[in-house]
Design a protein around this motif. Structure first.
Motif, mmCIF file in Angstrom:
data_model
loop_
_atom_site.group_PDB
_atom_site.id
_atom_site.type_symbol
_atom_site.label_atom_id
_atom_site.label_comp_id
_atom_site.label_asym_id
_atom_site.label_seq_id
_atom_site.Cartn_x
_atom_site.Cartn_y
_atom_site.Cartn_z
ATOM 1 N N GLU A 181 0.830 -1.209 0.000
ATOM 2 C CA GLU A 181 0.000 0.000 0.000
ATOM 3 C C GLU A 181 0.863 1.257 0.000
ATOM 4 N N ARG A 182 1.956 1.243 0.773
ATOM 5 C CA ARG A 182 2.841 2.408 0.788
ATOM 6 C C ARG A 182 3.545 2.582 -0.565
ATOM 7 N N LYS A 191 1.025 4.018 -3.056
ATOM 8 C CA LYS A 191 0.826 5.459 -2.876
ATOM 9 C C LYS A 191 2.043 6.244 -3.368
ATOM 10 N N GLU A 212 1.902 6.274 -7.154
ATOM 11 C CA GLU A 212 0.867 7.199 -7.599
ATOM 12 C C GLU A 212 1.325 8.645 -7.453
ATOM 13 N N THR A 213 1.995 8.933 -6.332
ATOM 14 C CA THR A 213 2.508 10.296 -6.133
ATOM 15 C C THR A 213 3.555 10.648 -7.184
#
Length: 459
Positions: free
Chosen positions: A221-222, A225, A228-229
């Motif tokens: 999950e990290r 993210k 995506e960033t």
């Protein structure tokens, strides 16, 4: 041996199997010793009971004894025979050994069982007083008794000897099956695409491993993210840069239309080429960010020939400016299941590269075929091609082959590789003309869910 010790330290499964095998071996040895001793003692008890039964039978049947001549007992098995005699006859024995009856037994023996030495051989002797006052002795050689007892005890160990290797195999298979969910989980993660960051299903994972899987899901999950960033940052930066570069391009175009000295026009040309290269870089950065995006629209059946036509409509002006013969070979069409934007971006980058690196008057051909249940897309040109030693590096971002004077960013094939990996496809680079080692033929194998259709029906 050192390799096995290293593996034993590192492998939980091997340590568990070795520990269980050692425990099983110790338990089996202890149980075997106990069974052997118990069977040995039980055989002796049964032999003592046999002596008592012989004495009781003698008393019930009121038998009389008549000792055989020594010559009559020469063929007898001395070790297994049971001797019955009157205890008082032991004093009249004409010998000191056990070769014939009566045996030289002491006449003062009390009733009961005991082990005596007769002629240098141990005997198990039962002394009994009958109801009519006679005292009899029933004797058997201890060596024969022990031999029979040992054989009986060893036979009692046969189940242990047979079942122990079976238990080892069953235990090894059981341990392997217990660790199988972990192996399946590792294989599932290993087969994932680089962009597949969805959580791992922990419902079928053993309870002891579940915290580890939960930690991996949090890490995924990290990472998701963070990607995506990063992708959002690249897209935002490209969008922000597109407007000023477009404005610079328009200003440079207007400046080229104004009257100025010839040397000023010559200096303006590199500026316009730099601006064009910047615009191309921004467009490809946007394409790369889109290709690497984790959130995607659903896949659908896409006509490859239809995508070819759309790409040629966009790039035909560039091909005509370079006086290239470009077109689609054959009449066959294939439908592939993937994202339409991905397929359009993949083909456009391949065709754009082919146009830019093919000399004026050259040829660029597009084709599609169905082979082995997969769609075979090919874009070939008559350019210089790519050397075998560079064919893997050209997929790296911003890598460009030496000696090229074309405007580019080195992201085209990197975008192609990203899309190919996402689609579960493969891409290969070869020479168009293998004999002369010239031209570049890019072959992309894509999964397909449709049979080849007629070219006219694809539109």
């Amino acid at each position: 041996m050192d390799g096995f010790k290293t593996r034993l330290r590192e492998s939980v499964q091997l340590r568990l199997s070795a520990s269980l095998s050692l425990v099983l071996l110790i338990v089996a040895m202890a149980a075997g010793v106990f069974a052997f001793v118990s069977a040995f003692d039980e055989a002796h008890e049964m032999q003592d009971a046999t002596l008592r039964q012989v004495a009781d039978l003698f008393e019930r049947q009121r038998m009389t004894l008549r000792y055989a001549e020594p010559s009559a007992t020469e063929d007898d098995d001395e070790e297994s025979r049971v001797v019955i005699q009157y205890l008082a006859d032991g004093a009249n024995a004409s010998h000191n050994g056990d070769a014939s009856t009566p045996l030289p037994l002491p006449t003062t023996l009390s009733d009961g069982l005991r082990t005596l030495d007769v002629g240098g051989e141990p005997f198990r002797v039962l002394v009994k007083t009958t109801t009519d006052g006679q005292r009899i002795a029933v004797a058997q050689e201890v060596g024969a008794r022990d031999k029979d007892a040992r054989e009986s005890a060893w036979r009692s160990l046969l189940p242990f000897l047979i079942l122990f290797p079976v238990l080892l195999l069953v235990m090894s298979d059981l341990v392997r099956k217990l660790f199988r969910p972990i192996a399946l989980l590792s294989r599932e993660i290993d087969l994932r695409e680089s962009q597949a960051l969805h959580p791992i299903d922990e419902r079928h994972v053993p309870l002891e491993v579940r915290p580890f899987v939960v930690a991996i899901n949090r890490l995924l999950e990290r990472v998701r993210k963070a990607m995506e960033t990063q992708s959002r940052f690249v897209a935002d930066a490209a969008h922000e840069l597109r407007s000023p570069l477009t404005a610079l391009s328009l200003q440079a175009e207007r400046l080229a239309q104004t009257e100025m000295p010839a040397h000023a026009h010559e200096r303006l040309k590199p500026l316009r080429r730099g601006i064009e290269r910047g615009r191309k870089l921004i467009d490809q950065l946007l394409s790369l960010a889109t290709a690497q995006s984790i959130t995607r629209s659903p896949t659908q059946a896409i006509s490859v020939r239809g995508v070819y036509r759309r790409v040629l409509e966009d790039l035909m002006a560039l091909a005509e400016a370079r006086q290239l013969d470009i077109g689609i070979e054959g009449d066959q069409d294939v439908h592939v299941f993937m994202h339409e934007v991905d397929l359009l971006t993949l083909v456009k980058n391949l065709v754009d590269n082919a146009i830019r690196y093919t000399p004026s008057g050259g040829r660029v051909d597009l084709s599609v075929d169905l082979a082995g249940g997969q769609a075979k897309l090919q874009v070939s040109d008559s350019g210089p091609g790519i050397a075998i030693g560079e064919r893997e590096r050209v997929f790296d971002p911003f890598y460009r082959t030496l000696g090229t004077e074309q405007v580019g960013s080195g992201l085209g094939l990197s975008i192609v590789r990203t899309i190919v990996e996402r689609a579960g496809a493969t891409v290969h680079l070869n020479y168009t003309d293998e004999l002369n080692r010239s031209g570049l033929c890019v072959t992309v194998w894509l999964p397909t869910g449709a049979k080849p259709a007629d070219a006219d029906s694809s539109t």
